[in-house]
Design an enzyme around this catalytic site. Structure first.
Site, PDB file in Angstrom:
ATOM      1  N   ASP A 153       0.865  -1.163   0.000  1.00 33.43           N
ATOM      2  CA  ASP A 153       0.000   0.000   0.000  1.00 33.43           C
ATOM      3  C   ASP A 153       0.916   1.232   0.000  1.00 33.43           C
ATOM      4  O   ASP A 153       2.109   1.117   0.294  1.00 33.43           O
ATOM      5  CB  ASP A 153      -0.858  -0.067   1.277  1.00 33.43           C
ATOM      6  CG  ASP A 153      -1.469   1.255   1.612  1.00 33.43           C
ATOM      7  OD1 ASP A 153      -2.184   1.794   0.760  1.00 33.43           O
ATOM      8  OD2 ASP A 153      -1.223   1.767   2.726  1.00 33.43           O
ATOM      9  N   ASP A 155       0.114   5.218   1.114  1.00 33.20           N
ATOM     10  CA  ASP A 155       0.004   6.102   2.285  1.00 33.20           C
ATOM     11  C   ASP A 155       0.037   5.314   3.591  1.00 33.20           C
ATOM     12  O   ASP A 155      -0.678   4.333   3.731  1.00 33.20           O
ATOM     13  CB  ASP A 155      -1.315   6.883   2.244  1.00 33.20           C
ATOM     14  CG  ASP A 155      -1.366   7.894   1.109  1.00 33.20           C
ATOM     15  OD1 ASP A 155      -0.992   7.533  -0.015  1.00 33.20           O
ATOM     16  OD2 ASP A 155      -1.781   9.040   1.359  1.00 33.20           O
TER      17      ASP A 155
HETATM   18  P1  IMP Z   1      -3.273   4.387  -0.224  1.00 34.65           P
HETATM   19  O1  IMP Z   1      -3.103   4.391   1.264  1.00 34.65           O
HETATM   20  O2  IMP Z   1      -1.982   4.284  -0.953  1.00 34.65           O
HETATM   21  O3  IMP Z   1      -4.253   3.331  -0.657  1.00 34.65           O
HETATM   22  O4  IMP Z   1      -3.833   5.837  -0.680  1.00 34.65           O
HETATM   23  C1  IMP Z   1      -5.063   6.349  -0.207  1.00 34.65           C
HETATM   24  C2  IMP Z   1      -5.162   7.842  -0.467  1.00 34.65           C
HETATM   25  O5  IMP Z   1      -4.973   8.172  -1.833  1.00 34.65           O
HETATM   26  C3  IMP Z   1      -6.524   8.388  -0.149  1.00 34.65           C
HETATM   27  O6  IMP Z   1      -6.671   8.643   1.219  1.00 34.65           O
HETATM   28  C4  IMP Z   1      -6.596   9.646  -0.990  1.00 34.65           C
HETATM   29  O7  IMP Z   1      -6.098  10.743  -0.236  1.00 34.65           O
HETATM   30  C5  IMP Z   1      -5.654   9.413  -2.144  1.00 34.65           C
HETATM   31  N1  IMP Z   1      -6.327   9.298  -3.447  1.00 34.65           N
HETATM   32  C6  IMP Z   1      -6.001   9.982  -4.540  1.00 34.65           C
HETATM   33  N2  IMP Z   1      -6.755   9.618  -5.584  1.00 34.65           N
HETATM   34  C7  IMP Z   1      -7.578   8.662  -5.159  1.00 34.65           C
HETATM   35  C8  IMP Z   1      -8.585   7.862  -5.813  1.00 34.65           C
HETATM   36  O8  IMP Z   1      -8.867   7.981  -7.015  1.00 34.65           O
HETATM   37  N3  IMP Z   1      -9.212   6.959  -5.031  1.00 34.65           N
HETATM   38  C9  IMP Z   1      -8.906   6.800  -3.733  1.00 34.65           C
HETATM   39  N4  IMP Z   1      -7.986   7.506  -3.101  1.00 34.65           N
HETATM   40  C10 IMP Z   1      -7.303   8.446  -3.797  1.00 34.65           C
HETATM   41 MG    MG Z   2      -2.679   3.245   3.387  1.00 36.45          MG
END
Ligand code: IMP
Ligand code: MG
Length: 414
Positions: A153, A155
């Site tokens: 993942d 973030d």
């Molecule tokens: P992850 O933790 O890598 O899955 O990223 C999640 C974060 O990506 C979300 O909290 C959003 O801030 C950002 N984000 C940007 N574009 C999108 C999208 O198209 N769908 C969902 N999240 C997005």
């Molecule tokens: Mg995450």
């Protein structure tokens, strides 16, 4: 009327992992029976050591028993009788395990790190057990299987929420090491962009390091992909591109089932999710704007404000409920989740994203895949679905991801 059940469900169930809570309950018994909170350290040092040894023994025995229940659960699954195992009876929400979990050894390892059995006032916690499960999974991958693909993942897992993977990030060296060992790596993130420059901006530290590496072969560099929007946009590493990534057309990687996802359904689902999000934002007076994308719709805060956790959770549960109960929600997989300071609904989910990576790399088995993420609660979390497609590790920060990858390296070294 709001029943007690609904209050409990709304407030708790989605914030609990039943397997972890159950193990916590089992360990609480020896903790209560053996801990000596009233003993004074100086006077009873020897006595305390015996108690700690006793507690250690009991914890280890319990973990061994749970380990056996999981072996039995896997056997039921292999015999086509899932749902009949004793573990399923005890923890109804438990899913599929793709490898054995070496829980007793994992407990012993984590006890050396965290001194769980020495504690007299604080019982084995959620985090203790989460980390034991991660260690047990790594041992399971190394001893009963092997690691061919690691998906991450973005973030909170690779970098702080909303941040970028910058060149100083210690995870870069660990990811390069995985590639050097001929393992494949996928970044399976919700962040959904249709073009490479946006991903380069978020991931440039890693992408530049792979580009500049003189140790990695061209084939090893091809072992890195980025799957964006959970399961919507695939990019492969591209040495010759200034963004280091090349878009992979959908017809080269879509799984068979995904080819049945109709454009009209996608629009209908996103329309429905958008109206639910708007209604929720108005109802809760969220300081937020709505963002509609190709394969997602979300609410995000404006003017640098923060949305309260309760508002985020309410929004996720409300929109999920609305879409789930619609006809299109039963035809098309989707994922509503709380992104920390925003709420998004994406088409598809990470189970599809991880499966697509497995297929892209020639059909890697779930038992040889590890997904590392921070969102594993059953509702409002997007890594949870990866459990359907691979083994998983649940981390709480980018630092834990680095520690996990080093632990994997040690486990491989035996
Ligand atoms: P992850 O933790 O890598 O899955 O990223 C999640 C974060 O990506 C979300 O909290 C959003 O801030 C950002 N984000 C940007 N574009 C999108 C999208 O198209 N769908 C969902 N999240 C997005
Ligand atoms: Mg995450």
């Amino acid at each position: 009327m709001t029943t007690r059940y609904r209050v409990e469900y709304a407030l708790k169930t989605h914030r609990r992992d039943q397997l972890i809570e159950w193990i916590k309950g089992l360990l609480a018994v020896p903790f209560v029976l053996h801990s000596q909170p009233t003993a004074v350290y100086q006077e009873h040092r020897e006595g305390l050591q015996t108690v700690a040894a006793d507690t250690y023994q009991r914890y280890a025995e319990i973990m061994r028993d749970v380990e056996k229940l999981i072996v039995d659960h896997i056997a039921h699954h292999d015999r086509d009788a899932p749902g009949k195992s004793k573990l399923k009876l005890l923890v109804p929400s438990v899913g599929t395990f793709f490898t054995r979990l070496y829980l007793e050894d994992a407990f012993k390892y984590q006890d050396e790190q965290r001194f769980i059995s020495r504690r007299r006032f604080v019982a084995p916690s959620f985090n203790d057990i989460r980390l034991i499960l991660n260690s047990a999974q790594l041992l399971g991958l190394v001893r009963s299987s092997q690691v061919q693909l690691v998906t991450f993942d973005g973030d909170v897992t690779l970098y702080d929420d909303g941040a970028c993977l910058t060149p100083d990030n210690p995870v870069i060296a660990r990811i390069l090491r995985l590639l050097e060992q001929d393992r494949k790596v996928g970044i399976v993130t919700a962040a959904g962009y249709t073009d490479a420059p946006k991903y380069y901006e978020r991931l440039h530290g890693l992408l530049d390091a792979v580009h500049d590496s003189t140790i990695l072969s061209a084939t090893q560099k091809q072992g890195l992909v980025v799957m964006g929007g959970e399961s919507n946009f695939l990019f492969r590493f591209d040495q010759s591109s200034s963004d280091r990534l090349a878009y992979v057309p959908r017809d080269e990687w879509l799984l068979e089932e995904m080819q049945d996802w109709r454009e009209s359904d996608i629009t209908e689902l996103l329309d429905l999710a958008e109206s639910a999000l708007r209604a929720c934002a108005a109802n809760l007076h969220l300081p937020a704007a709505v963002l509609r994308k190709d394969r997602a719709v979300g609410v995000y805060p404006v003017n640098g404000t923060r949305i309260h956790r309760e508002q985020l959770e309410e929004t996720v549960l409300a929109v999920q409920n609305t879409v789930q109960r619609s006809a299109v929600g039963t035809r098309l997989p989707f994922c509503a989740f709380n992104g920390g300071n925003d709420v998004f609904v994406d088409i598809g989910d990470k189970s599809w994203g991880v499966r697509a990576c497995q297929r892209y790399f020639g059909g890697i088995d779930p038992s040889k895949t590890l997904h590392v993420g921070d969102q594993f609660l059953s509702a409002g979390a997007n890594d949870f679905k990866a459990r359907l497609a691979s083994t998983t590790a649940w981390i709480a920060s980018p630092t834990e991801t680095v520690e996990l990858l080093d632990e994997l390296e040690h486990a491989v070294d035996g």
